[in-house]
Design an enzyme around this catalytic site. Structure first.
Site, mmCIF file in Angstrom:
data_model
loop_
_atom_site.group_PDB
_atom_site.id
_atom_site.type_symbol
_atom_site.label_atom_id
_atom_site.label_comp_id
_atom_site.label_asym_id
_atom_site.label_seq_id
_atom_site.Cartn_x
_atom_site.Cartn_y
_atom_site.Cartn_z
ATOM 1 N N PHE A 132 0.844 -1.202 0.000
ATOM 2 C CA PHE A 132 0.000 0.000 0.000
ATOM 3 C C PHE A 132 0.877 1.249 0.000
ATOM 4 O O PHE A 132 0.551 2.252 0.619
ATOM 5 C CB PHE A 132 -0.938 -0.019 1.218
ATOM 6 C CG PHE A 132 -1.797 -1.257 1.279
ATOM 7 C CD1 PHE A 132 -2.880 -1.402 0.420
ATOM 8 C CD2 PHE A 132 -1.510 -2.290 2.153
ATOM 9 C CE1 PHE A 132 -3.673 -2.556 0.443
ATOM 10 C CE2 PHE A 132 -2.289 -3.442 2.196
ATOM 11 C CZ PHE A 132 -3.370 -3.573 1.337
ATOM 12 N N CYS A 190 -0.830 2.981 -10.869
ATOM 13 C CA CYS A 190 -1.638 2.038 -10.084
ATOM 14 C C CYS A 190 -3.140 2.208 -10.283
ATOM 15 O O CYS A 190 -3.802 1.290 -10.761
ATOM 16 C CB CYS A 190 -1.292 2.189 -8.608
ATOM 17 S SG CYS A 190 0.467 2.005 -8.297
ATOM 18 N N GLU A 245 3.815 6.345 -4.124
ATOM 19 C CA GLU A 245 5.033 6.949 -4.660
ATOM 20 C C GLU A 245 5.170 8.324 -4.015
ATOM 21 O O GLU A 245 4.190 9.034 -3.818
ATOM 22 C CB GLU A 245 4.943 7.079 -6.187
ATOM 23 C CG GLU A 245 4.953 5.728 -6.848
ATOM 24 C CD GLU A 245 5.029 5.809 -8.365
ATOM 25 O OE1 GLU A 245 5.602 6.764 -8.902
ATOM 26 O OE2 GLU A 245 4.497 4.889 -9.000
ATOM 27 N N ALA A 272 -10.263 17.721 -5.163
ATOM 28 C CA ALA A 272 -10.734 17.772 -6.554
ATOM 29 C C ALA A 272 -9.617 18.311 -7.438
ATOM 30 O O ALA A 272 -8.745 19.047 -6.980
ATOM 31 C CB ALA A 272 -11.960 18.673 -6.636
ATOM 32 N N ASN A 292 -7.444 0.281 -3.733
ATOM 33 C CA ASN A 292 -7.141 1.266 -4.770
ATOM 34 C C ASN A 292 -8.416 1.754 -5.458
ATOM 35 O O ASN A 292 -8.563 2.940 -5.755
ATOM 36 C CB ASN A 292 -6.174 0.678 -5.805
ATOM 37 C CG ASN A 292 -4.719 0.870 -5.382
ATOM 38 O OD1 ASN A 292 -4.449 1.405 -4.315
ATOM 39 N ND2 ASN A 292 -3.782 0.438 -6.209
#
Ligand code: UGA
Length: 445
Positions: free
Chosen positions: A150, A258, A153, A250, A206
């Site tokens: 999990f 991913c 980056e 947003a 995800n």
């Protein structure tokens, strides 16, 4: 201390290997790319990841971290992590050919009682496939554990060292405990489950995070139509602990290596097994619409885009990384080029040569000011601090027209407008520009 091996020195493999070495384990890290291994052996990271290089250097100096460009004849390690890439296939499924290659190479070199731990994001059921392959290799019983990652980056080292949870799935409880013991110094919360469920937890996590972002982006569009402020809405929602404030920013939508591939792969898996993934499909559609909405905002400010010069600030899919895979910034650049605009791109860490290769029709600039020179509009596409704190007066000086589209909602609208810009953002009052829609004038009078 336990001796382990990690197959694949990409972002998951390199981070996991360096962090396990930091926890005191001895780690053999195998990658078949000799250039990557040479770089790692010299103490350098193949990816821009804060905190990773010092850990690699410390691991090498402490002789706990070894990099190999070919498989050893026989693994000394009894626990081998598979951390290879599972890219998107042309059909939208996860392509597991690198996992198969790695497992067949590993299984032939493992002694009985070993454990193959899968960290790659793989279709549900892959654990059983891996167990079957290992069994057929015929070197004695090998257990398989699914241990999804999990890591984000940009904060992967911190995410490894301070995990919210460690998920371990296997039908062999002893194998689970042996893998759990590797993480013991971190004192993590551990979820023990079956292998299919562990594989699904990764996809569902995800997909849920991507859904959260698409949800707030849809709310942003409704805010724009009705004159509400999505940043305040997200803040108000996020204070409810059932909702939580994260992943409610947003903007141009999600990208990276991913979310796009995993949401698509989950929808693909669902569809071919007879489920109807209608929510996931909407989540993807809203996401691609966010790029189109940014183009519409530019057109609203500039008129026809043919012949306009647009500067895009940021090329990576988010800040603190040089990863440009499925980057909203680059997708926006392509859309603008298709409209006949000329595009200049600047990113603080993505190498110019890579950008020239990825978007050959665009100009690659060496600074914010260079990108903005003679531009009719600037788009903030990535939330690098350098863009959040840029000198707006200086930025505007070189521009042909002062239009600024804030694709990440990171600038202060008042400050940008005070610097003479026509400022447009995502889901905040005046998102579409200074003039409010006629039906809403009364609301804000
Ligand atoms: C993501 C997950 O967050 C990790 O938990 C997971 O391990 C990783 O995928 C993976 O599967 O390997 P990552 O792709 O590094 O990590 O990036 P995120 O920080 O999750 O951001 C994904 C995208 O969503 C970025 O484009 C980001 O800008 C965007 N985003 C994020 C938003 O638009 N709004 C938000 O509020 C948050």
């Amino acid at each position: 201390m336990t001796r382990i091996a990690v197959i694949g020195c990409g972002y998951v493999g390199a981070v996991s290997a360096a962090c396990f070495a930091e926890l005191g384990h001895e780690v053999d890290c195998v990658d078949t790319d000799p250039d990557r291994i040479a770089l790692l052996r010299s103490g350098r990271s193949p990816i821009h990841e804060p905190g990773l290089e010092p850990l690699i250097q410390k691991g090498i100096q402490g002789r706990r971290l070894h990099f190999l460009d070919e498989y050893p004849d026989q693994f000394e390690a009894k626990i081998v992590f598979i951390a290879v890439n599972t890219p998107e296939s042309s059909e939208g499924a996860a392509d597991i050919r690198w996992v198969r290659d790695a497992v067949s190479s590993v299984a032939a070199r493992l002694g009985p009682g070993s454990i193959i731990v899968n960290k790659s994001t793989v279709p549900i059921g892959t654990g059983e496939l891996v167990a079957g392959m290992a069994g057929r290799a015929g070197r004695g019983p090998v257990s398989v554990v699914s241990n999804p990652e999990f890591l984000r980056e940009g904060s992967a080292v911190r995410d490894f060292m301070q995990p919210d949870r460690v998920v371990l799935g296997s039908d062999d409880p002893q194998a689970i405990e042996r893998v759990a013991s590797l993480y013991a110094p971190l004192e993590p919360v551990i979820q023990r489950t079956d292998i299919r469920t562990a594989e699904m937890i990764k996809y569902a996590s995800n997909a849920f995070l991507a859904t959260k972002i698409s949800f707030i982006n849809e709310i942003a569009s409704i805010c724009e139509a009705l004159g509400a402020d999505v940043a305040e809405v997200a803040h108000g929602m996020g204070m409810d602990v059932r909702i939580g404030g994260q992943f409610l920013k947003a903007g141009l939508g999600w990208g990276g290596s991913c979310f796009p591939k995993d949401v698509k792969a989950l929808a693909h898996m669902a569809a071919i097994h007879g489920a109807h993934p209608q929510l996931l499909r909407s989540v993807m559609e809203i996401n691609s619409d966010q790029r189109l909405r940014a183009v519409a905002k530019l057109r609203g400010a500039l008129g026809e885009l043919e012949g306009q010069r647009v500067a895009i600030l940021g090329a990576a899919f988010k800040a603190n990384t040089d990863d440009t895979r499925q980057s909203p910034a680059l997708e926006l650049a392509q859309l603008l080029l298709l409209e006949g605009a000329s595009v200049a791109i600047y990113d603080p860490v993505v190498p110019a040569a890579r950008l020239n290769h990825l978007v050959p029709m665009a100009t690659v600039a060496g600074s914010v000011e260079e990108a903005a020179k003679d531009a009719t509009a600037v788009v903030v596409a990535t939330d690098w601090p350098e863009f959040i704190h840029m000198d707006l007066a200086r930025l505007g000086e070189g521009m042909a027209r002062r239009v600024l589209v804030d694709g990440r909602n990171v600038l202060d609208p008042l400050a940008v407008r005070a610097a003479g810009f026509d400022y447009r953002c995502v889901g905040r009052p005046g998102a579409e520009g200074p003039a409010l829609a006629p039906a809403l004038e009364g609301v804000h009078a």
